[in-house]
Design an enzyme around this catalytic site. Structure first.
Site, short mmCIF file in Angstrom:
data_model
loop_
_atom_site.label_atom_id
_atom_site.label_comp_id
_atom_site.label_asym_id
_atom_site.label_seq_id
_atom_site.Cartn_x
_atom_site.Cartn_y
_atom_site.Cartn_z
N HIS A 376 12.18 36.01 -47.94
CA HIS A 376 10.98 36.46 -48.67
C HIS A 376 10.25 35.34 -49.39
CE1 HIS A 376 11.78 40.84 -48.38
NE2 HIS A 376 13.04 40.43 -48.27
N LYS A 569 0.50 41.58 -60.75
CA LYS A 569 1.64 41.01 -60.03
C LYS A 569 2.41 40.17 -61.02
CE LYS A 569 -1.50 39.10 -57.30
NZ LYS A 569 -1.11 39.35 -55.92
N ARG A 570 3.60 39.68 -60.63
CA ARG A 570 4.32 38.78 -61.52
C ARG A 570 3.45 37.59 -61.89
NH1 ARG A 570 9.88 39.87 -62.43
NH2 ARG A 570 9.77 37.95 -63.65
N LYS A 575 0.65 32.05 -58.00
CA LYS A 575 -0.23 33.20 -57.83
C LYS A 575 -1.60 32.97 -58.49
CE LYS A 575 3.72 36.39 -57.62
NZ LYS A 575 3.70 37.17 -56.37
N THR A 677 2.36 42.65 -51.39
CA THR A 677 2.31 44.07 -51.00
C THR A 677 1.34 44.83 -51.92
OG1 THR A 677 4.35 44.30 -52.28
CG2 THR A 677 4.56 44.29 -49.89
N LYS A 681 -1.49 47.98 -51.23
CA LYS A 681 -1.70 49.20 -52.03
C LYS A 681 -3.16 49.30 -52.45
CE LYS A 681 2.92 48.48 -53.62
NZ LYS A 681 3.75 47.73 -54.59
C1 26W Z 1 17.27 33.86 -56.90
C2 26W Z 1 16.17 34.38 -57.68
C3 26W Z 1 15.14 35.04 -56.87
C4 26W Z 1 14.82 36.35 -57.13
C5 26W Z 1 13.86 36.97 -56.38
C6 26W Z 1 14.50 34.37 -55.86
C7 26W Z 1 13.55 35.00 -55.12
C8 26W Z 1 13.23 36.29 -55.36
C9 26W Z 1 12.22 36.98 -54.48
C10 26W Z 1 11.91 36.15 -53.30
C11 26W Z 1 11.01 37.40 -55.19
C12 26W Z 1 10.11 38.31 -54.42
O1 26W Z 1 9.97 39.44 -54.81
N1 26W Z 1 9.45 37.85 -53.34
C13 26W Z 1 8.34 38.59 -52.75
O2 26W Z 1 8.80 39.43 -51.71
C14 26W Z 1 7.76 40.30 -51.29
C15 26W Z 1 8.34 41.26 -50.29
O3 26W Z 1 8.60 40.61 -49.08
C16 26W Z 1 6.59 39.51 -50.75
O4 26W Z 1 5.54 40.40 -50.47
C17 26W Z 1 6.11 38.47 -51.77
O5 26W Z 1 5.11 37.65 -51.21
C18 26W Z 1 7.29 37.64 -52.24
O6 26W Z 1 6.89 36.76 -53.28
#
Ligand code: 26W
Length: 838
Positions: A376, A569-570, A575, A677, A681
């Site tokens: 992701h 979004k976060r 971003k 995503t 929406k």
């Molecule tokens: C290890 C800590 C950590 C926690 C969460 C590392 C990475 C994450 C995720 C990658 C965060 C996340 O939510 N990524 C998002 O995933 C979505 C679903 O596929 C994508 O639409 C977003 O672009 C992506 O940032």
């Protein structure tokens, strides 16, 4: 208005015997009263939206129960191949209204409640969000399991039942303050505890080798500190199809013996402390998105999820087939949601070898034909690595297995690229350095038969960049699965007025086949349809204002005539909420200079949480709030421009926001947002995107056409080409508007009593090393925003674009995404549920 009365004179049926078909309004009333008065013990004269919501949820849950059992039975009888979605996050949000929609009882229940003098909306909004996720990745898991149930696929979601979900955000003096989210404090009617399916999880101790009676080497993991994993199941109903799948979340509980030993030794305090240590494992969700922080507790959580889930699947298997694993791989498929649960690869090897006696080769074939991995993110700071020493201490037997997997892998690579030690160094699971680390992404790729990205560009970048060596070795493993969102929650349920208009116009098949929305296209040229579309959008904007009214004074300046310009979004540098703010400051500057005449009024709404330890992200929140404060309190501009920070952005907030948005801000640095995503929406609800060629924006633009999308910014290739000779100062020197903006920022106009507050933020975008290249995209962003304004001025044109965005959003249903996962990876057969008694 509903009248306020609670009649309890009718006979109440026994709660366990809901009629199984066509539940009538009166039945709902009776069941509801039964729960409210008798089970919850509430006084019918004293209405509490919370307890009324609980009572109604219990009625709906009962209604799901027969379907749930029947689904279970169908899967069991058919002995079908099953999918397991392993995820550290399931960002479910609220359950009640979704359950009613999927059961097809919304109208009846709304009427029933109305007759009791209860506005259903109040009950719905009294439910806590299940905020067991950070953002996109967690919400994707929630949308996925909705689609699996709707497509009648036998898939179980496995995750963790965090006692505390994503923190609640409040804003004090413009700054983010985090409060713990004790979402379970008042109980959770949707979950069922199943003690009978508990498992024991090992930690610590040591790994030993011994020879059995047959002279075979055996491995054991001994002297461990064990923790119990107790499952809590939540029903996941499909859309009006009789399927109810399961989300199984694990809770960590101390084992009894573990305490008893200590009690017997008289170490009462130690025993209690140890109990707390065990139960800490599922206490709290880590609130970092995209930042790996290497905490021991996080690794414990990951292993806890992987081990409990695999033991559960294997216990189910051995229950049916004993110790015969010949057909296990034919019947099972695990999808790993990022590397977070990827220790499952080593754990499956351990369970098969150490507990079930399989040899290495046999176990490895099973593992690498059942595991599939989804990536992701490309951000290097988000790639998980664990120190070898930590893993040896916490999971010694797993570390042995990982070393062995690596040894086999290294010999495969050496055969493929003979004599290339550099490639070995790059691809090894173990990263050498001052301390050795386990690269979880490498483990995930090596142990899986499928590796996928979440949008076309993202997958391409994985193949050509981050994982290019693995792609050269195993091109067949790589594939793309562009993300989606569930149209049940993100259109049918959150925007009922628009949903009714759509259904009235093209029928209701769009709810399970979103490509049908395409049939709306011709109506974009129909003036009366446009008028209705517009009226619905305006009323959603009004609802959004009403929703936020008591929270913020600036709301009084808001008008539904303004463009509702939304970025939710976060908060993260990549971003680029900062770029949004630069545009806001530019508009402010124009208005201050008297350039007000043909400016369209605009309301800029920004919402999102910053990871508590992410200093820069928190500063961005402060900057947004300070800029908002200056603009909103300036009567010379605030009738044309309002800026609002939306506090505590979460799933239930997005359900209100997306129907009221005109403009969707998707402005990340090209190549950095894996998919996004929220963009989907907003598009689905008729917002028009202003965006870069990043993530799924590219595919959104492909679907809707360039003329219905506001494109700006450098491409990923241009960004990469610029690195090394990026010169933001030179760009500022050549752009007068940008100079004005920078001047306002640097002069402290937005931090009059807080000198130097934003210096580090300002310096970051002026640095030639700014990885996000915010300044590089300023001019093209401002120009695109000007095109937005020009387009908005022509109402007919704008509404047309809005309709076309919705009409072309069909691709972004998770029903499409999941169908692709199933066709190309899982290969499960849909299982229509047999309802014997119906
Ligand atoms: C290890 C800590 C950590 C926690 C969460 C590392 C990475 C994450 C995720 C990658 C965060 C996340 O939510 N990524 C998002 O995933 C979505 C679903 O596929 C994508 O639409 C977003 O672009 C992506 O940032």
């Amino acid at each position: 208005m509903p009248t306020n009365q609670f009649l309890i004179s009718q006979p109440t049926p026994t709660i366990t015997q809901l009629p199984k078909q066509g539940v009538k309004k009166q039945d709902f009333i009776n069941y509801f009263k039964q729960y409210y008065v008798h089970l919850l013990g509430r006084d019918e004269g004293h209405q509490s939206p919370f307890y009324a919501g609980e009572a109604l949820s219990m009625v709906i849950r009962d209604h799901l129960m027969e379907h749930w059992k029947a689904t279970h039975k169908t899967y069991k009888n058919n002995d079908c191949r099953r999918g397991y979605y392993l995820s550290m996050e399931f960002l479910m949000g609220r359950t009640l209204s979704n359950a009613m929609l999927n059961l097809g009882v919304t109208d009846n229940v709304t009427q029933a409640m109305y007759d009791l003098g209860i506005a259903i909306e109040e009950l719905i909004s009294s439910e806590e969000d299940a905020g067991l996720g950070n953002g996109g990745l967690g919400r994707l898991a929630a949308c996925f399991i909705d689609s699996c149930a709707t497509l009648q696929l036998p898939v179980i979601g496995y995750g963790l039942r965090y006692e505390y979900g994503m923190f609640t955000q409040t804003i004090v003096n413009g700054e983010q303050i985090e409060k713990p989210d004790h979402w379970l404090r008042y109980g959770n009617v949707w979950e069922i505890e199943r003690l009978e399916y508990s498992h024991r999880i090992k930690f610590g101790g040591r790994s030993t080798v011994w020879t059995d009676a047959n002279g075979k080497q055996q491995f054991s993991w001994v002297d461990t500190h064990d923790v119990l994993a107790i499952p809590f199941d939540t029903p996941i109903p499909g859309y009006q199809n009789g399927t109810v799948n399961t989300l199984r979340l694990w809770k960590a509980v101390a084992t009894e013996e573990f305490n008893l030993d200590e009690f017997n030794a008289g170490d009462y305090a130690e025993a209690v402390a140890a109990k707390i240590t065990a139960e800490n494992i599922t206490m709290v969700l880590y609130p970092n998105d995209a930042n790996e922080n290497g905490k021991t507790l996080r690794l414990q959580q990951q292993y806890f999820l992987a081990s409990a889930s695999l033991q559960d699947v294997i216990a189910h298997w051995t229950g049916l087939h004993g110790n015969d694993f010949t057909h296990f791989a034919e019947k099972s498929c695990f999808q790993l949601n990022d590397t977070h649960p990827s220790i499952a690869i080593a754990e499956l090897m351990r369970l098969l070898m150490d507990l079930h006696g399989l040899g290495w080769d046999e176990a490895w074939i099973i593992t690498k034909t059942t595991m599939a991995y989804t990536n992701h993110t490309l951000l290097p700071e988000a790639l998980e690595k664990w120190p070898v020493t930590l893993m040896q201490r916490l999971l010694p037997r797993l570390m042995d297995i990982i070393f062995e997997i690596n040894a086999h892998f290294i010999s495969e690579v050496s055969a493929y690229w003979p004599g290339d030690s550099e490639v070995l160094r790059k691809m090894s699971i173990i990263e050498e350095g001052h301390q050795q680390q386990v690269r979880m992404a490498h483990l995930a790729i090596i142990g899986s038969f499928s590796v996928n990205g979440v949008a076309k560009l993202h997958t391409q970048l994985l193949q050509q960049g981050l994982f290019s060596d693995f792609y050269a070795l195993w091109p067949h493993k790589f594939n793309n699965k562009t993300n989606g969102v569930t149209p049940r929650r993100w259109l049918a349920s959150c925007n009922p007025k628009l949903a009714s208009l759509i259904t009235e116009t093209i029928g209701d098949s769009w709810i399970t086949d979103l490509s049908q929305l395409k049939k709306l296209e011709p109506f974009a040229d129909d003036a009366s349809f446009r008028e209705r579309w517009y009226a619905i959008k305006q009323s959603a904007k009004q609802s959004l204002i009403d929703f936020k009214k008591n929270k913020n004074d600036a709301i009084s300046h808001l008008s539904v005539e303004a463009i509702f310009d939304v970025q939710v979004k976060r908060i993260h540098e990549y971003k680029r909420q900062f770029l949004n703010i630069l545009h806001v400051i530019h508009l402010y500057n124009c208005l201050k200079k008297g350039d007000t005449n043909d400016r369209v009024a605009r309301c800029v709404l920004i919402g999102g949480k910053a990871a508590p330890g992410y200093r820069m992200a928190k500063k961005i929140i402060k900057l947004i709030n300070n800029v908002a404060q200056v603009i909103n309190s300036d009567p010379t501009v605030n009738h044309k421009l309002t800026v609002l920070f939306l506090e505590d952005y979460r799933v239930s907030a997005m359900e209100k926001i997306c129907s009221g948005a005109d403009l969707s801000e998707q402005i990340s640095t090209a190549g950095k947002e894996a998919s996004g995503t929220g963009n989907m929406k907003l598009m689905m609800n008729g917002a028009i995107t202003i965006g870069t060629l990043d993530g799924a924006n590219i595919e959104i633009r492909e679907e809707v056409g360039d003329e219905n999308f506001f494109l700006f910014g450098l491409t990923e290739e241009q960004i990469e080409a610029k690195r090394g000779h990026y010169n933001p100062i030179a760009i500022i020197d050549q752009d007068e508007d940008l100079q004005h903006v920078m001047h306002l920022l640097e002069s402290g106009h937005f931090n009059q009593f807080e000198p130097s507050l934003f210096d580090d933020l300002i310096n970051s975008i002026k640095s030639p090393h700014d990885p996000w290249m915010t300044i590089a995209d300023f001019r093209s962003y401002i120009d695109a925003q000007q095109r937005v304004e020009d387009a908005y001025r022509n109402k007919d044109h704008w509404v047309k674009m809005s309709i076309l965005n919705c009409a072309n959003s069909g691709k972004f249903s998770t029903d499409r995404t999941i169908s692709e996962y199933n066709r190309e990876i899982w290969k499960l057969t849909p299982q229509p549920v047999v309802h014997e008694s119906l």
